[in-house]
Design an enzyme around this catalytic site. Sequence first.
Site, PDB file in Angstrom:
ATOM      1  N   ASP A  11       0.846  -1.196   0.000  1.00  0.00           N
ATOM      2  CA  ASP A  11       0.000   0.000   0.000  1.00  0.00           C
ATOM      3  C   ASP A  11       0.880   1.245   0.000  1.00  0.00           C
ATOM      4  O   ASP A  11       1.731   1.411   0.873  1.00  0.00           O
ATOM      5  CB  ASP A  11      -0.876  -0.038   1.268  1.00  0.00           C
ATOM      6  CG  ASP A  11      -2.003   0.983   1.228  1.00  0.00           C
ATOM      7  OD1 ASP A  11      -2.105   1.741   0.241  1.00  0.00           O
ATOM      8  OD2 ASP A  11      -2.770   1.028   2.198  1.00  0.00           O
ATOM      9  N   ASP A 106      -3.569   2.426  -5.535  1.00  0.00           N
ATOM     10  CA  ASP A 106      -2.349   2.494  -4.726  1.00  0.00           C
ATOM     11  C   ASP A 106      -2.164   1.296  -3.814  1.00  0.00           C
ATOM     12  O   ASP A 106      -1.381   1.356  -2.884  1.00  0.00           O
ATOM     13  CB  ASP A 106      -2.343   3.771  -3.895  1.00  0.00           C
ATOM     14  CG  ASP A 106      -3.353   3.707  -2.753  1.00  0.00           C
ATOM     15  OD1 ASP A 106      -4.414   3.081  -2.931  1.00  0.00           O
ATOM     16  OD2 ASP A 106      -3.066   4.265  -1.687  1.00  0.00           O
ATOM     17  N   GLU A 107      -2.902   0.221  -4.044  1.00  0.00           N
ATOM     18  CA  GLU A 107      -2.656  -0.959  -3.222  1.00  0.00           C
ATOM     19  C   GLU A 107      -2.969  -2.238  -3.980  1.00  0.00           C
ATOM     20  O   GLU A 107      -3.714  -2.237  -4.955  1.00  0.00           O
ATOM     21  CB  GLU A 107      -3.421  -0.907  -1.895  1.00  0.00           C
ATOM     22  CG  GLU A 107      -4.908  -0.772  -2.020  1.00  0.00           C
ATOM     23  CD  GLU A 107      -5.580  -0.689  -0.639  1.00  0.00           C
ATOM     24  OE1 GLU A 107      -5.592  -1.718   0.078  1.00  0.00           O
ATOM     25  OE2 GLU A 107      -6.081   0.383  -0.293  1.00  0.00           O
TER      26      GLU A 107
HETATM   27 MG   LIG Z   1      -2.520   3.973   0.323  1.00  0.00          MG
END
Ligand SMILES: [Mg+2]
Length: 427
Positions: A11, A106-107
């Site tokens: 993340d 974003d992960e």
């Molecule tokens: Mg994040």
Amino acid sequence: MSDRATVLHVDLDAFYVSMELLRHPELRGAPVVVAGGLGNRGVVNTASYEARKFGVRSAMAVSQARRLCPQAVFLASDYAYYSKASKQFHAILRDFTPLVEPAGSDEAYLDVRGTEHLFGAPEAVAATIKQRVREEIGISASIGVSVNKLVSKVASDAGKPDGLVVVAEGTEAAFFAPRPIRELPMVGRKTAEILGGLGIHTIGDIARTPESALVAKFGRHGADLRTRAFGIYDAPVVSSRGDAKSISRDITFDEDEPDGDRLRAVLRSQAERISHELVKSGKAARTVSLRLRFPPFETLSRSVTPQVTTDLADEIYSHGCALFEKAWDENERRPVRLIGIGVHNIVERARQLRLGETLEADRLQDTVESLRDRFGDLTVRRANELRSPYRHHGPDYIPPFTAPKFDAELPGSAAAEIGHGDGEDWE
Ligand SMILES: [Mg+2]
């Protein structure tokens, strides 16, 4: 390190803010808030850790964030800029295994079993990924390593920022036990309040509570809650390479949202982002769906499959909004915990002009899309979005945003969807 702890949750830390700090290094150490639209109807996408100290959170109205932290620097989201970094990020992950399950821009979850001979133990893979993200994108990532997605998700959150937390096989329940209940992804604010009323404050307290007591409070979700409190979670990492079967955007509000106008504005921006994605990939969708959640866990989905496919934001919005109005009425217009719109049955775009549809409209949408790709989402607006007194900062626009915590639904529940968790979370 046990050999079954091969699931990584990776993340990026405060993704949008980190990207802004790369090009505005002078803002490092200051409270920074990145928001989609800086007017009163804007929504916070990401707050820097400094701003979070003042209580600023993702999904919060910009007006509230300004009250909590008036000294913060507010920046308008630049999705085109973040999207490039996001592609780079996912490409780095795929260098280590094809078993990558994106959970937003974003992960992602990875299962690195069977790759030891190439890259070493999972912990070593995690360290290498962190280093590559740092060197190639310039920002930090946090990683959790364990036997399943749930524990790895909690572990990566626990290590933020720039953390690497390994939970060895067999120690999941012990790792969870002292942690506050809010760190469990299915526990939102309301659920935490109810649990608090029962004297349950840590995940270990949940594990010690008889299942029957939890079922009495939460129905069948009570049993899930207890199982997960032991760190037990079965859904495997599912690679979602290849064409997406659906695209969706949803948002979980930190405070249940009672305002219909705000809910419609959120749907509008979600429809715009989905349309953007469809147009970019030359696709169109047959089915439009809506998800609504009322606290604490009651989730409903509705969908409609019109006669013709669409890639137009206006159409996706109007179908989604019609589903919303009906479903909301049926539920006494109660405050909403989560709202999301999605498209399914995605096909190659072979759109023919429809009765009453002009070629100009079509060209206009293409032009809008290409301007957005070149100059970012703030470039082109509908005139009716330009009402804000803050228009010199960008219009009064609510951006797409997805669940800070996946509430009731655990990792991988929307495995095949692009953009599940598209927005930022508040690590
Ligand atoms: Mg994040």
